[in-house]
Design an enzyme around this catalytic site. Sequence first.
Site, PDB file in Angstrom:
ATOM      1  N   TYR A 156     119.425  10.487  16.127  1.00 38.44           N
ATOM      2  CA  TYR A 156     120.183   9.654  15.620  1.00 38.44           C
ATOM      3  C   TYR A 156     119.865   8.720  14.599  1.00 38.44           C
ATOM      4  O   TYR A 156     118.880   7.928  14.954  1.00 38.44           O
ATOM      5  CB  TYR A 156     121.091   8.933  16.826  1.00 38.44           C
ATOM      6  CG  TYR A 156     121.861   8.002  16.486  1.00 38.44           C
ATOM      7  CD1 TYR A 156     123.006   8.617  15.749  1.00 38.44           C
ATOM      8  CD2 TYR A 156     121.867   6.604  17.027  1.00 38.44           C
ATOM      9  CE1 TYR A 156     124.039   7.295  15.372  1.00 38.44           C
ATOM     10  CE2 TYR A 156     122.730   5.654  16.506  1.00 38.44           C
ATOM     11  CZ  TYR A 156     123.795   6.147  15.889  1.00 38.44           C
ATOM     12  OH  TYR A 156     124.912   5.264  15.479  1.00 38.44           O
TER      13      TYR A 156
ATOM     14  N   HIS B 272     126.730   7.855  11.376  1.00 38.34           N
ATOM     15  CA  HIS B 272     128.393   7.298  11.229  1.00 38.34           C
ATOM     16  C   HIS B 272     128.109   6.540  10.231  1.00 38.34           C
ATOM     17  O   HIS B 272     127.331   5.631   9.770  1.00 38.34           O
ATOM     18  CB  HIS B 272     128.636   6.550  12.460  1.00 38.34           C
ATOM     19  CG  HIS B 272     128.580   7.148  13.848  1.00 38.34           C
ATOM     20  ND1 HIS B 272     127.662   6.957  14.693  1.00 38.34           N
ATOM     21  CD2 HIS B 272     129.144   8.166  14.213  1.00 38.34           C
ATOM     22  CE1 HIS B 272     127.862   7.646  15.750  1.00 38.34           C
ATOM     23  NE2 HIS B 272     129.000   8.444  15.398  1.00 38.34           N
TER      24      HIS B 272
ATOM     25  N   ASN C 208     133.382   3.723   3.258  1.00 33.43           N
ATOM     26  CA  ASN C 208     132.248   3.556   2.304  1.00 33.43           C
ATOM     27  C   ASN C 208     131.899   4.928   1.709  1.00 33.43           C
ATOM     28  O   ASN C 208     131.050   5.538   2.231  1.00 33.43           O
ATOM     29  CB  ASN C 208     131.037   3.080   3.204  1.00 33.43           C
ATOM     30  CG  ASN C 208     129.739   2.734   2.492  1.00 33.43           C
ATOM     31  OD1 ASN C 208     129.980   3.035   1.237  1.00 33.43           O
ATOM     32  ND2 ASN C 208     128.960   2.178   3.113  1.00 33.43           N
ATOM     33  N   GLU C 209     132.686   4.978   0.633  1.00 34.70           N
ATOM     34  CA  GLU C 209     132.603   6.524  -0.016  1.00 34.70           C
ATOM     35  C   GLU C 209     131.286   6.732  -0.751  1.00 34.70           C
ATOM     36  O   GLU C 209     130.764   7.938  -0.815  1.00 34.70           O
ATOM     37  CB  GLU C 209     133.759   6.689  -1.112  1.00 34.70           C
ATOM     38  CG  GLU C 209     135.072   7.102  -0.383  1.00 34.70           C
ATOM     39  CD  GLU C 209     136.149   7.015  -1.430  1.00 34.70           C
ATOM     40  OE1 GLU C 209     136.133   7.297  -2.380  1.00 34.70           O
ATOM     41  OE2 GLU C 209     137.361   6.611  -0.870  1.00 34.70           O
TER      42      GLU C 209
ATOM     43  N   ALA D 248     128.540   5.761   0.440  1.00 37.52           N
ATOM     44  CA  ALA D 248     127.447   5.927   1.081  1.00 37.52           C
ATOM     45  C   ALA D 248     127.694   7.424   1.567  1.00 37.52           C
ATOM     46  O   ALA D 248     126.571   8.143   1.796  1.00 37.52           O
ATOM     47  CB  ALA D 248     127.408   5.063   2.280  1.00 37.52           C
TER      48      ALA D 248
ATOM     49  N   PHE E 167     125.967   9.442  -0.975  1.00 40.23           N
ATOM     50  CA  PHE E 167     124.613   9.351  -0.828  1.00 40.23           C
ATOM     51  C   PHE E 167     124.043  10.224  -0.020  1.00 40.23           C
ATOM     52  O   PHE E 167     123.072  10.844   0.025  1.00 40.23           O
ATOM     53  CB  PHE E 167     124.317   7.736  -0.625  1.00 40.23           C
ATOM     54  CG  PHE E 167     122.927   7.502  -0.239  1.00 40.23           C
ATOM     55  CD1 PHE E 167     121.970   7.262  -0.961  1.00 40.23           C
ATOM     56  CD2 PHE E 167     122.548   7.513   1.079  1.00 40.23           C
ATOM     57  CE1 PHE E 167     120.586   7.187  -0.838  1.00 40.23           C
ATOM     58  CE2 PHE E 167     121.211   7.091   1.542  1.00 40.23           C
ATOM     59  CZ  PHE E 167     120.115   7.082   0.374  1.00 40.23           C
ATOM     60  N   TYR E 168     124.682  10.238   1.282  1.00 44.64           N
ATOM     61  CA  TYR E 168     124.126  11.067   2.371  1.00 44.64           C
ATOM     62  C   TYR E 168     124.184  12.417   2.292  1.00 44.64           C
ATOM     63  O   TYR E 168     123.313  13.510   2.459  1.00 44.64           O
ATOM     64  CB  TYR E 168     124.544  10.759   3.730  1.00 44.64           C
ATOM     65  CG  TYR E 168     124.387   9.352   4.290  1.00 44.64           C
ATOM     66  CD1 TYR E 168     122.909   9.037   4.371  1.00 44.64           C
ATOM     67  CD2 TYR E 168     125.190   8.238   4.461  1.00 44.64           C
ATOM     68  CE1 TYR E 168     122.452   7.835   4.972  1.00 44.64           C
ATOM     69  CE2 TYR E 168     124.898   7.139   4.806  1.00 44.64           C
ATOM     70  CZ  TYR E 168     123.484   6.834   5.179  1.00 44.64           C
ATOM     71  OH  TYR E 168     123.145   5.455   5.486  1.00 44.64           O
TER      72      TYR E 168
ATOM     73  N   LYS F  86     123.876  13.929  -0.479  1.00 45.88           N
ATOM     74  CA  LYS F  86     122.541  14.263  -1.428  1.00 45.88           C
ATOM     75  C   LYS F  86     121.579  14.574  -0.549  1.00 45.88           C
ATOM     76  O   LYS F  86     120.711  15.352  -0.797  1.00 45.88           O
ATOM     77  CB  LYS F  86     122.300  13.025  -2.365  1.00 45.88           C
ATOM     78  CG  LYS F  86     122.831  13.042  -3.756  1.00 45.88           C
ATOM     79  CD  LYS F  86     122.135  12.204  -4.776  1.00 45.88           C
ATOM     80  CE  LYS F  86     122.357  10.732  -4.407  1.00 45.88           C
ATOM     81  NZ  LYS F  86     121.636   9.858  -5.337  1.00 45.88           N
TER      82      LYS F  86
END
Lengths: 177, 966
Positions: A83, A124, A129-130, A132, A135-136, A138
């Site tokens: 997590y 989460h 927060n688009e 972010a 980003f993830y 990627k």
Amino acid sequence: MDAADLDVSLEPLHYKRLEQLRILNAAVLPVRFPNSFYDDCVKSSSDSTVLAHLDDLLVGAVATRVEKASKSEGEGEQGARLYIGSVCVLAPYRNRGIGGKLIAKCLAAAEAWGDENIKDAYLHVQTSNEEAVKFYEKYGFVKQRVIENYYKRIDPPHAVLMVRPFVYPPSTPSIQV
Amino acid sequence: MSDSLLLPPKEAGSFKQIVRCYEMKQYKKGLKTADGILKKFPNHGETLAMKGLIINASSDNLAGGGGGGGAASSLASVEAKKAEAYDLVRLGLKHDLKSHVCWHVYGLLYRSDRNYNQAIKCYLNALRQDPENTNILRDLSMLQIQMRDIKGYAETRQKLFGIRTNSRFNWISFAIGQHLNGNHEMAVEVLNAYHTTLDTSGPNGGPKFSSDLEKYEHGELLLYRAMVLEEGNLFDEALAHLDTCEPLAVDHVGLKEQRARLLLKAGRNAEAEEMYQILVEFQPESHSYHDGLRASMGLPPSTRPDANGGAATSSTPEQIERMTALYAELRDEHPKCSAVQRIPLDFLPVGTQFKTRLLAYVRRRLTRGIPSLFSDLKGLYVHAAKAAVIEALFLEIEESLKKSELFPEASADDMREAPSTLLWTYIYLAQHFDRMNDTPRALAYADAALKHTPTVIDLYLVKAKILKHAGDPVSSALLADMARSMDLADRYLNTICVKKLLRAGHQKQAENTIMLFTRGTGPDDSKHKTAEELSRATQRNLYDMQCSWYEIECGACHERQGELGKALKKYVAVTKHYADITEDQFDFHTYCVRKMTLRSYVEMLRMEDRLHREKAYRRGASGAIRVYVKLHDKKPSGAGGAGVLGAVVRPHARAADIAGRNADGAPLDPDDPNLTPAERKRIKQKLRKAEAKAASKEEKAASKDGTPSTKDDDPDGAQLASTDNPLGEATKIVSMLQQHAPSHVETHLLAFEVYMRSGKAILALQAAKQAVRLSPESPATHRNVCAMFVACERLFAQWDAEKPAEGEKPAVAAARAAQRGTVREVYALERDEMLPKGTGMLDRLEAYNASYLEAHGTLSLAQRSAAGEVLHRMHTPTDWGAAPLTGASRSDSARARGVELMCSADASSSLADRLDALDTLRGVLGTADAHVSSFLSASLQAFPYARCFGGSYELPEEQRPSSTDA
């Protein structure tokens, strides 16, 4: 104007400097983690919890814990999970490549354990927060579903659950009888 | 040994065996043999003495090796054994006064108790019987050097040398004796003569060395000779000697340093310059090399070491120009060297050059994030103009970084600065404004930095310091604790935190914090020890480690809280460490000569001579004196017997440090009305937790059979504090200070306090005079002098009124009258020297006070306050103004002027001065006076965060340590 990447050093968490991580998160995040979360960081996964130092300053960190099967969310899934509780970079140091280095290092550290029981990493993100989410993505995270009213004190209170499976290379020793 | 021949051959043999047993530490066997002889010859002196010596040695063994449990009982038995030993030796001596053995044994006994002066006497007696006994001579010489009887040492070593010239030890010690005794030529001759006895068949005209160690020892011997020559001012000879011994010396750097120094001393500047150039080349960061280089070029030395209260460098423009050129050159040669960049900032006058160099210097350090930048530049602040340039420059840097992430004067193509550069600029500015006493701006920059990067540990310490200066030690301690919690492995942070907790009055919490780093008190040990045991072990360990800073701060903390016994315990511990350090040199007298580390040995002797001048000793000693004085003042009046003199000196108001003032009182008391509700809640929570923890530990400990730790019979200093004669104890420490630290005004101020209370008018007078000589502007000095004259007048009036006691012998009365006559005479002389002429005492005192005010009144509030106090007391009929003082009609207007002076604070008045002035006001007018409350509220306005004026600083939640720990 995009500034050059900052040259940070990435180190695993040392339990004697745990307080710095707490201060960092308190400064960046609108939510507070309970002490038990930090205790888990130290106990279960101190080398996937990665701190970014610029010279000797702590400027960013990713905090993680390993969750045993019973603890994990999702429908009847077996196995442990990683997590990712927080990925924080102090405001003056953002957009300089630190977050990406942190997440990459964190995932690499977890994969290096070679523990096939740990099947994926999840986190989460607030639905608003688009940036972010992109980003993830990627780094191999995939949106799984939206958890309504996940947050208590911030608006919007909904969170996107993002998951990234660990793919262990076939070379991982799996002894067959 | 002639006397032991009196014994029949068999017993004489046994006696020799006793001596052997003693040397081999076979005490039991030795005792048995001695008893055997004594059965037949109960009055044989030497045997009795030897028996005593053996008993003493075995009791030392008991005390040293025992350690463990039942310490109290074993202590008593050691005492008893010691007494028995002394009795036996004295008995032996009675039977055989002419025996050198008995005297030698007596000396050994005293030596084992560290009573060196008595031991020396015994050895001298032994030598009267046997003048050529080398053992006794050798022991004697060691005691003489330990006690710094240099002349005696030189003589003894000369005698020993005369007896045995074939020992290296004797040659060298003979030379050292001559050297220390100021006979440098003789010492050199001895060394030269010794040299001729050495083999010279090796390379470079030295002996053949069988090992590196031998080579090193020979080199040291040669360099020692150079040292003696240098100290004998034989510079050219020393230089010639260095030339010949260069190939044989091992310490090449030391040799080069000495050569450069010698060339300078000999006035051969050109050669000295060359030599220092070589040294600077070798180590450009060494400031002493730079000083030497400049000296050899006829340039002034660096002003770095604290600049003597800001005396401006008196360099001529021509000198500055030459230095500028010199350092420009050095900078090219050593572009990375700090010293060559930092030194010009000292000598350059304010101007463009200075600013350019400053910018270049700070730029690199801000970019690299050097936390010590402010401490590095702090020395420049003695020049107000430089401080102003620094301020302007840093504000400019801040502006520029915010605008373009570039330094001023950087070109747009330069690399942009990392965000941390701005952070370090904020941190510097916070420290800068703190130094300029601008608390609001200092705090604003600290908070800006905390907002920028809250994870910088140094930052919390910077803010803690600002708050300390602003007068809130409690919040300061909280911040230091926050810093500590950010890196639990950092002992430095732990230390700072403990110190701040003690300043804030939290003694218990401080102990619990330092416990994390003391031996045997870590988290693992705390599981099976009670809180009591842990506390004892901590204190014990800190004592064993000679941790003076802690003991001084802890003593001051107890002192502020009125726990005099505990305070005394800590202060006395510090003075004991220094006695131990002095004692510890004993073994080195032989060791160093054997190992040939002669230069270091001589330097060590000198260091030991300066030992009691050190700050830590002075702080411990003055703390102990203060507490003894307080203990004396607390005694029921009459018991003290100080009489008139003591009554006039006011109780010593200043505690060790004002930093922690008013943070004292009960530490962490949840019922303290000064606390905010939030603070109260936190404290209550903490107390509950601590109680629960202690209770559970006690339970655990009770169930287990804990090993008894070494006991301290007087952990809280109750016995120490219950002394019948606190002033006597204080006097002992005072004379140590007078002997070793006479250049510190504090020494004489304390001496004054003690002597006045002991009724010793002449000694008090002397102390007051010394203080005036050292520091005529000191308010305490001024107050003392005035108080002394008042007190003496009263004392003399009392003497006049005294009726001869009944039944007193006339001779006694006459002796006393003569003594008093002398006191008056001396006093009258000094009075006429110190006070202006006039008719009545009060008139003269008033004139004296007025001239003090005129000379020093503009310095600060402290001086005005002292003058005001004197004026007010003098004009108050119930105070100093009471009869028998003559002159000056006591006037209300003069009193009013006194009050005005005591309240004359202005914008430049420091927190410490205001606090002192407040104490003075309270002492003179009483706490309820309106002037006191208005002064207090004005002070609070000037220092809104000062706890001693009723203010405080509320820390934001995120800057407080989370309450999870301890």
